[in-house]
Design an enzyme around this catalytic site. Structure first.
Site, PDB file in Angstrom:
ATOM      1  N   SER A  10       4.783   8.910   3.671  1.00 21.64           N
ATOM      2  CA  SER A  10       3.948   8.227   2.685  1.00 21.64           C
ATOM      3  C   SER A  10       2.757   9.103   2.311  1.00 21.64           C
ATOM      4  CB  SER A  10       3.452   6.895   3.236  1.00 21.64           C
ATOM      5  OG  SER A  10       2.495   6.345   2.356  1.00 21.64           O
ATOM      6  N   HIS A  11       2.226   8.884   1.104  1.00 20.16           N
ATOM      7  CA  HIS A  11       0.994   9.556   0.706  1.00 20.16           C
ATOM      8  C   HIS A  11      -0.164   9.096   1.588  1.00 20.16           C
ATOM      9  CE1 HIS A  11       3.147  10.935  -2.773  1.00 20.16           C
ATOM     10  NE2 HIS A  11       2.081  11.501  -3.272  1.00 20.16           N
ATOM     11  N   SER A  12      -0.021   7.903   2.115  1.00 17.79           N
ATOM     12  CA  SER A  12      -1.105   7.329   2.916  1.00 17.79           C
ATOM     13  C   SER A  12      -0.720   7.309   4.397  1.00 17.79           C
ATOM     14  CB  SER A  12      -1.373   5.905   2.429  1.00 17.79           C
ATOM     15  OG  SER A  12      -1.925   5.139   3.465  1.00 17.79           O
TER      16      SER A  12
END
Lengths: 126, 207
Positions: A10-12
């Site tokens: 994930s980007h996060s």
């Protein structure tokens, strides 16, 4: 026999860790690794993190990579090329949280990588 | 005119300077239709590239380009990391073992980079991406021998500006659909800088 491993890209970092937590509450016998954020834990993805996550969960049974947004998939592809191992696949066009959950449940039931991918394709058909 | 190791390094230095200088502009463009981090990501990536190149010696431009690719892939968090990383890696692979790159070598390198970008980004011409600069530039290189580097730069600039009217079909901008029209694609601007600085480096003449 080992179960198919799950990698959450994930980007996060929080999304990746959160999805891992969600899965591990229910599925105990499947290796799951999170690869969220950049090398400095900012929003983004990082090839080296993905590679190390693959290493953590890799077995002959294979690994399925789940991703959130487009560039995460590109880095997933780069990581597969750099890993130089067989049987690492990307779950394409599958939502990361629900997809990885379904994938982990199936992996926990002892399903093989092809069977899981096929089932994901059916579950999340547009 | 040929691209030597020395010139390849000068090219990367010029590109880094250009990106650092226009970091805010690239991010502003990206804020309009993307996630707003293009300038920051590119600036960070190319700063790391400079750190890597400054204390390394290379036998061929290919070796240098390969290091650029590896740094970008591992240090840039956004889509520009894998995309520019792939482009530089393909250019390195297309020119392996050559001490100096001729214009033909460079044309082939750009062609291979485009194939890599198409495969990695699953994009094509007119999707409002960096390919909307790379493809016209490659077309120009293929049609003109010797290359007039001033014209090549103008081609890249025109192609970059033309992305303004396109509807985004790939990348984060694609989620905006019609709202993406009227904004220049940030990746096409950084690609324009790449070809602008290459043209400037090549125009300096052979040492």
């Amino acid at each position: 026999m080992t179960n198919v491993g799950i990698v959450l890209i994930s980007h996060s970092p929080k999304i990746a860790e959160g999805a891992k937590e969600l899965i591990e509450q229910v599925v105990k016998n499947v290796p799951v690794a999170a690869a969220g954020g950049t090398d400095t834990n900012e929003i983004g993805t990082n090839v080296e993190k993905i590679l190390s996550a693959i290493d953590q969960v890799y077995s002959e049974a294979g690994v399925i990579l789940f991703y959130d947004l487009g560039s995460a998939m590109m880095n997933a592809e780069v990581a597969i090329e750099l890993a130089g191992k067989g049987n690492i696949r990307i779950a394409e066009n599958v939502p990361i949280v629900e997809g990885a959950y379904v994938g982990a449940v199936e992996s926990g039931m002892g399903h093989g990588i092809e069977q899981i991918l096929e089932s994901l394709g059916k579950s999340f058909k547009k | 005119m040929e691209l030597t190791v020395k010139k390849a390094k000068l090219w990367m230095e010029a590109l880094n300077e250009k990106i650092q200088k226009h970091k805010e502009y690239l991010s502003e463009l990206d804020q309009a239709i993307g996630d707003g981090d293009h300038g920051v990501n590119m600036a960070r990536g190319f700063q790391e590239v400079m750190n890597k190149l400054s204390d390394a010696d290379y036998a061929t431009p290919s070796d240098l380009l390969k290091d650029v690719a590896m740094v970008l892939m591992s240090k840039v968090g956004g889509a520009s990391g894998p995309l520019y990383g792939t482009a530089f890696l393909k250019m390195a692979m297309a020119t392996k073992n050559k001490e100096k790159l001729t214009e033909e070598d460079l044309t082939l390198a750009v062609e291979e980079a485009i194939k890599g970008l198409e495969q990695r980004g699953k994009a094509q011409l007119k999707d409002k991406t960096m390919l909307d600069v790379w493809i016209p530039v490659h077309h120009y290189m293929k049609q003109n021998s010797p290359i007039d580097w001033g014209n090549l730069e103008a081609t890249a600039k025109g192609a970059m500006e033309a992305t303004k009217e396109l509807l985004a079909l790939k990348g984060r901008a694609a989620y905006l659909k019609e709202r993406s029209v009227g904004h220049i694609d940030p990746g096409s601007v950084s690609s324009y800088y790449l070809f602008q600085t290459l043209a400037e480096t090549m125009k300096e003449g052979d040492e």
